[in-house]
Design an enzyme around this catalytic site. Sequence first.
Site, PDB file in Angstrom:
ATOM      1  N   LYS A 147       0.865  -1.180   0.000  1.00 30.97           N
ATOM      2  CA  LYS A 147       0.000   0.000   0.000  1.00 30.97           C
ATOM      3  C   LYS A 147       0.910   1.241   0.000  1.00 30.97           C
ATOM      4  O   LYS A 147       1.418   1.668   1.038  1.00 30.97           O
ATOM      5  CB  LYS A 147      -0.918  -0.014   1.227  1.00 30.97           C
ATOM      6  CG  LYS A 147      -1.916   1.134   1.241  1.00 30.97           C
ATOM      7  CD  LYS A 147      -1.497   2.173   2.265  1.00 30.97           C
ATOM      8  CE  LYS A 147      -2.327   3.423   2.248  1.00 30.97           C
ATOM      9  NZ  LYS A 147      -1.961   4.370   1.185  1.00 30.97           N
ATOM     10  N   CYS A 183      13.926  10.248   7.052  1.00 34.99           N
ATOM     11  CA  CYS A 183      13.712   9.859   8.446  1.00 34.99           C
ATOM     12  C   CYS A 183      15.004   9.893   9.258  1.00 34.99           C
ATOM     13  O   CYS A 183      14.981  10.151  10.448  1.00 34.99           O
ATOM     14  CB  CYS A 183      13.097   8.472   8.501  1.00 34.99           C
ATOM     15  SG  CYS A 183      14.058   7.257   7.599  1.00 34.99           S
ATOM     16  N   GLU A 242       9.836  16.133  14.882  1.00 30.42           N
ATOM     17  CA  GLU A 242      10.380  15.946  13.541  1.00 30.42           C
ATOM     18  C   GLU A 242       9.829  17.018  12.604  1.00 30.42           C
ATOM     19  O   GLU A 242       8.624  17.239  12.555  1.00 30.42           O
ATOM     20  CB  GLU A 242       9.993  14.554  13.031  1.00 30.42           C
ATOM     21  CG  GLU A 242      10.630  14.215  11.709  1.00 30.42           C
ATOM     22  CD  GLU A 242      10.215  12.824  11.213  1.00 30.42           C
ATOM     23  OE1 GLU A 242       9.012  12.518  11.235  1.00 30.42           O
ATOM     24  OE2 GLU A 242      11.112  12.068  10.802  1.00 30.42           O
ATOM     25  N   GLU A 248       8.989   1.353  10.978  1.00 29.33           N
ATOM     26  CA  GLU A 248      10.070   2.295  10.648  1.00 29.33           C
ATOM     27  C   GLU A 248       9.452   3.683  10.681  1.00 29.33           C
ATOM     28  O   GLU A 248       8.764   4.081   9.744  1.00 29.33           O
ATOM     29  CB  GLU A 248      10.601   2.003   9.239  1.00 29.33           C
ATOM     30  CG  GLU A 248      11.241   0.650   9.073  1.00 29.33           C
ATOM     31  CD  GLU A 248      12.640   0.587   9.663  1.00 29.33           C
ATOM     32  OE1 GLU A 248      13.151   1.634  10.080  1.00 29.33           O
ATOM     33  OE2 GLU A 248      13.199  -0.506   9.723  1.00 29.33           O
TER      34      GLU A 248
HETATM   35  P1  NAD Z   1       2.168   8.799   7.157  1.00 31.07           P
HETATM   36  O1  NAD Z   1       2.264   8.096   8.447  1.00 31.07           O
HETATM   37  O2  NAD Z   1       1.223   9.927   7.028  1.00 31.07           O
HETATM   38  O3  NAD Z   1       1.771   7.780   5.996  1.00 31.07           O
HETATM   39  C1  NAD Z   1       2.519   6.616   5.732  1.00 31.07           C
HETATM   40  C2  NAD Z   1       1.616   5.609   5.061  1.00 31.07           C
HETATM   41  O4  NAD Z   1       0.608   5.220   5.982  1.00 31.07           O
HETATM   42  C3  NAD Z   1       0.877   6.131   3.815  1.00 31.07           C
HETATM   43  O5  NAD Z   1       0.832   5.124   2.851  1.00 31.07           O
HETATM   44  C4  NAD Z   1      -0.508   6.424   4.370  1.00 31.07           C
HETATM   45  O6  NAD Z   1      -1.520   6.369   3.390  1.00 31.07           O
HETATM   46  C5  NAD Z   1      -0.656   5.283   5.359  1.00 31.07           C
HETATM   47  N1  NAD Z   1      -1.684   5.494   6.386  1.00 31.07           N
HETATM   48  C6  NAD Z   1      -2.197   6.651   6.835  1.00 31.07           C
HETATM   49  N2  NAD Z   1      -3.134   6.400   7.773  1.00 31.07           N
HETATM   50  C7  NAD Z   1      -3.199   5.061   7.919  1.00 31.07           C
HETATM   51  C8  NAD Z   1      -3.971   4.184   8.731  1.00 31.07           C
HETATM   52  N3  NAD Z   1      -4.850   4.634   9.614  1.00 31.07           N
HETATM   53  N4  NAD Z   1      -3.764   2.858   8.608  1.00 31.07           N
HETATM   54  C9  NAD Z   1      -2.858   2.370   7.750  1.00 31.07           C
HETATM   55  N5  NAD Z   1      -2.108   3.149   6.937  1.00 31.07           N
HETATM   56  C10 NAD Z   1      -2.275   4.481   7.035  1.00 31.07           C
HETATM   57  O7  NAD Z   1       3.668   9.226   6.778  1.00 31.07           O
HETATM   58  P2  NAD Z   1       4.121  10.115   5.551  1.00 31.07           P
HETATM   59  O8  NAD Z   1       3.747  11.526   5.844  1.00 31.07           O
HETATM   60  O9  NAD Z   1       3.667   9.463   4.290  1.00 31.07           O
HETATM   61  O10 NAD Z   1       5.720   9.940   5.639  1.00 31.07           O
HETATM   62  C11 NAD Z   1       6.526  10.741   6.426  1.00 31.07           C
HETATM   63  C12 NAD Z   1       6.921  10.009   7.706  1.00 31.07           C
HETATM   64  O11 NAD Z   1       7.532   8.763   7.386  1.00 31.07           O
HETATM   65  C13 NAD Z   1       7.951  10.768   8.519  1.00 31.07           C
HETATM   66  O12 NAD Z   1       7.581  10.767   9.871  1.00 31.07           O
HETATM   67  C14 NAD Z   1       9.231   9.957   8.335  1.00 31.07           C
HETATM   68  O13 NAD Z   1      10.162  10.078   9.366  1.00 31.07           O
HETATM   69  C15 NAD Z   1       8.693   8.584   8.193  1.00 31.07           C
HETATM   70  N6  NAD Z   1       9.669   7.722   7.495  1.00 31.07           N
HETATM   71  C16 NAD Z   1      10.348   6.786   8.226  1.00 31.07           C
HETATM   72  C17 NAD Z   1      11.310   5.986   7.610  1.00 31.07           C
HETATM   73  C18 NAD Z   1      12.107   4.962   8.392  1.00 31.07           C
HETATM   74  O14 NAD Z   1      12.660   4.056   7.772  1.00 31.07           O
HETATM   75  N7  NAD Z   1      12.203   5.064   9.704  1.00 31.07           N
HETATM   76  C19 NAD Z   1      11.559   6.135   6.251  1.00 31.07           C
HETATM   77  C20 NAD Z   1      10.860   7.103   5.551  1.00 31.07           C
HETATM   78  C21 NAD Z   1       9.892   7.872   6.189  1.00 31.07           C
END
Ligand code: NAD
Length: 495
Positions: free
Chosen positions: A188, A297, A395, A263
């Site tokens: 997804k 991240c 962050e 992650e």
């Molecule tokens: P997000 O949490 O808003 O979304 C991530 C994913 O989760 C998307 O596909 C979104 O559609 C999905 N999602 C949203 N609500 C959900 C729910 N209720 N149930 C299941 N899935 C759901 O994050 P973002 O804004 O897309 O990405 C940025 C964040 O990702 C930052 O906090 C960053 O640090 C983190 N990140 C972490 C890593 C790592 O490896 N630690 C790598 C890249 C990004």
Amino acid sequence: MENSSSEFNSLVSSLIGAEAIGSYIAGEMVSGDGAELPLVDPASEQTLLQFADTNAEIVRASIVSCQAGHKQWADFSAQRRGEVLAQLGRLIQRHAEPLARLEAITSGKAIKAARAQVSAVAEIFRYYSGWTDKFLGNVIPVPGGQLNYTLREPLGVVLAITPWNSPIYLAAWNVAPALAMGNSVLLKPSEVTPLTALVMARLALEAGMPAGTLNVVNGLGKTIGDVAISNPIVKKVVFVGSTQTGRAVNAAAAQRPISCLLELGGKSANIVFDDANLAQAARAAVIAACANTGQNCAAGSRLLVQRGIYDQFVDAVAHAIVEFRIGHPLDESADGGPINNRAQFDRINRMVEMGISEGAKLVTGGVSEVTGQGYYVKPTVLKHVNNAMRIAREEVFGPVVVAIPFDTEAEAIAIANDSEFALAGAVWTRDVARAHRVVAQVNAGLLWVNMYRDMHVATPFGGNDSSGYGRSSGAECLYEYTKTKSVWVPIAEGC
Ligand code: NAD
């Protein structure tokens, strides 16, 4: 360059080919019927295309299809699975340039970085193709004349949820090891970067993966998340994204319960001692904070600088950060592109304003203008920050670095560890013993010494505390995608 829409249309038609974008289930594109979701060009703010949100029925169908795909995939010999994954890596490499351009246009990532990541995706599949027949069970020397051995079995269907900052790279990072261990995957992607995952799934079929082994479901997290996580066919969730959403995903998985690999976010400390190579550390501090325009991240967003060199070093970083060229994603000379989306652009501006209102001093950069012509932000350095300020604790996920002074080694370690996050970090010093002392005491899943940012699929990656749990790469992550079966057989006479 300003309008990438004609190139975008031709990339979509050559790489995806479908009339409408939707979910990719067993080789078929299935359109949703929910709200129209716009795909916005981060460099122009124009809508590139719209697609309909999915629905619960499609999500369930995609999971049932993954279950069928898993049965066939798990029946492949380990060697044949390896060959298919290696072939997928080669196909990704063959389509590398158009894939990188599609990734750059839709995510806002600079083309140089997009090319590097697509190459890394090919390498990820190549790396895991070699593991399919090498992750072994054990024979355990139990007392009593019995043979006891362990089998490492696939889990079944894995749900992988990924964010928008490095779409195809993070998809491959999490999908490839799951597939290598004989699982099928329902991927997804973020609703704002749904396309390159579709290309990956299409190429997986072309590489010889059975239909349903890698399905992609496109739509909102709230439409897909609970429906998929609560489905008994799904056996594991790997989630990459914000800490807030990660908590919700973890809670939903705990209801069944199934295990997660999370992650999440970070606020990593980049610690510079006064004996470091300061010119090198200053250049690296810019890359640490600004790579992928800070949407990273593992960004070194807290710069901890020993007090004696604080002003001089922060000035050096401020000078170097101006050289970091933010430009159009397809500009060959750009180091970073625009921010991916308006919500994130606004958040970065709010965080910079908040830092200044908390008492931080703006050294360079600052709040970026809303122009209507792309989500371009200025790389920003804030000084006179203390670790209690929200700008030091939350962050930002943008090219904003906060400089915090410290006096002693113990204080540097205490500040580094005074964070809910524990993902990455670095220490800069010429004193080898100190480097190892600090590394041993800083809470993080990944630390660099006298460098920042290098990563490779062969090494474990992941965080602690609010940065998540589990390790998502290297040999270590293969445990995440298998379950152990212990088998007893009496073999001694009279046993
Ligand atoms: P997000 O949490 O808003 O979304 C991530 C994913 O989760 C998307 O596909 C979104 O559609 C999905 N999602 C949203 N609500 C959900 C729910 N209720 N149930 C299941 N899935 C759901 O994050 P973002 O804004 O897309 O990405 C940025 C964040 O990702 C930052 O906090 C960053 O640090 C983190 N990140 C972490 C890593 C790592 O490896 N630690 C790598 C890249 C990004």
